[in-house]
Design an enzyme around this catalytic site. Structure first.
Site, mmCIF file in Angstrom:
data_model
loop_
_atom_site.group_PDB
_atom_site.id
_atom_site.type_symbol
_atom_site.label_atom_id
_atom_site.label_comp_id
_atom_site.label_asym_id
_atom_site.label_seq_id
_atom_site.Cartn_x
_atom_site.Cartn_y
_atom_site.Cartn_z
ATOM 1 C CG HIS A 1 -41.949 124.267 30.173
ATOM 2 N ND1 HIS A 1 -40.684 124.362 29.631
ATOM 3 C CD2 HIS A 1 -41.869 124.819 31.415
ATOM 4 C CE1 HIS A 1 -39.874 124.936 30.508
ATOM 5 N NE2 HIS A 1 -40.564 125.216 31.597
ATOM 6 C CB SER A 2 -41.507 128.059 28.910
ATOM 7 O OG SER A 2 -40.816 129.275 28.864
ATOM 8 C CG MET A 3 -42.483 129.707 22.857
ATOM 9 S SD MET A 3 -41.126 129.634 21.663
ATOM 10 C CE MET A 3 -41.071 127.858 21.327
ATOM 11 N N GLY B 1 -46.626 127.084 26.507
ATOM 12 C CA GLY B 1 -47.846 127.548 27.155
ATOM 13 C C GLY B 1 -48.440 128.748 26.448
#
Length: 365
Positions: free
Chosen positions: A115-117, A119
């Site tokens: 998720h987010s960072m 990823g």
């Protein structure tokens, strides 16, 4: 089985089939939560900036039960140890942390949900296992080394990290990016300014830390502060993250994260390097974007142009890019929106492929 793993400790388990994992590292430990059968298909789950492994607590129960999910608290987050004094937090160091965890678990092939960072870390890991771009931890124990300064002062990012592909050519078979693009490039003209800002921030932080006392909050005040800082989180989600993101002390709670994670990241990657690294990913990729997510919250007009090209490149390579209604933490706030997409992807790209290979191997006997 536990003794076969390199220093890994299972601290406790619960009736909800969730265990606590500890992996020793030179500066302390990396902590993680584990779901699923001991011999399930390995899936590594990487949270976003300032969150912790609790970000997957509501999603994983909806995902295929045949998998073994290990959700990591990245260094300086949740219950994992903070880095040593004087050390930066950056994507290269996070990637090396993941390398340590995977090595300790003795995984030969695994999938990643980021998720987010998380990823962006997943994108680097997926590329590095094939191309030799696995990023060495140059400044963890010697932050002022000549090699470190060479990297930070403009030596080509990809050229700094040789040989890894010769050892681990095929490890990541599938990647799920939750409101993330796998890479977040920086314009070259911005790099010197960002680097200088990061150096100055760390120096100022160290000066202030020597004088500053850790702030103690009531639990309700901690909830209010986290909600104010992360307006995409529901109150229920805030409480979930605080289970690992706050520590009980006399008079209340303190946040467990290392506040150095808020400082400017001094190690950057250009748009051209992002495309090059992206082109080397072998794994199947699913990108799940939120309509009111990262792009609306954080990206400027130039970054939106870069991201548009990155997303089209995924499509051109027959990867899946989908958009769902919701915000940046949709996977935590409303996991039922994301879970069917992720579950179908894991079953199609990982579990069915694994079953087909097992049948093929059996037929040869």
């Amino acid at each position: 089985m536990i003794h076969a793993l390199k220093g890994v400790r299972y601290l406790h388990s619960s009736t909800v089939r969730r265990a606590e994992l500890s992996v020793p590292v030179p500066w302390g430990e990396i902590r993680a939560q584990v779901w699923g059968p001991d011999h399930g298909r390995p899936v590594l789950c990487l949270h976003g900036w300032s969150d912790n492994s609790g970000t997957f607590n509501t999603l994983i129960p909806f995902l295929p039960k045949e998998c073994r999910y290990v959700a990591v608290d990245l260094a300086g987050h949740g219950q994992s140890s903070h880095r040593a004094p004087g050390v930066f937090y950056s994507f290269p160091t996070y990637v090396m942390d993941i390398h340590r965890v995977v090595d300790a678990l003795q995984w030969k092939k695994f999938s990643i949900i980021g998720h987010s960072m998380g990823g962006n870390i997943a994108g680097m890991v997926s590329d590095s296992v094939r191309t030799g771009c696995f990023i060495l931890l140059l400044f963890e124990h010697n932050p002022c080394s000549v090699q470190t300064l060479a990297v930070l002062c403009g030596v080509k990012f990809i050229l700094c990290f040789p040989q890894y592909s010769a050892l681990y050519p095929e490890m990541v078979d599938a990647v799920v990016l939750l409101d993330s693009y796998g890479f977040l490039p920086t314009e070259l003209k911005e790099v010197p300014k960002v680097m200088r800002q990061g150096f100055d921030e760390l120096l100022q932080f160290e000066k202030k830390t020597a004088e500053k006392k850790t702030r103690v909050y009531t639990l309700q005040n901690a909830v209010e502060r986290l909600m104010a800082a992360n307006p995409t989180l529901s109150e229920k989600s805030v409480h979930i993250l605080l289970e690992r993101g706050a520590v009980q002390v006399e008079g209340g709670v303190v946040f467990s994260r290392d506040f150095r994670i808020n400082l400017k990241n001094v190690v950057r990657i250009s748009f051209e390097e992002s495309l090059e690294m992206q082109s080397r990913i072998r794994a199947s990729v699913l990108v799940v974007l939120a309509e009111d997510g990262f792009e609306k919250l954080f990206l400027d007009s130039e970054q939106k142009k870069f991201v548009s090209v990155l997303l089209q490149a995924y499509r051109d390579r027959n990867h899946s890019v989908v958009t769902v209604p919701g915000d940046h933490h949709i996977h935590l706030n409303n996991p039922e929106v994301v879970a069917p997409l992720v579950s179908d992807f894991l079953r199609t790209k990982v579990l069915s492929q694994s079953a087909a290979k097992t049948n093929e191997d059996t037929a040869k006997l």
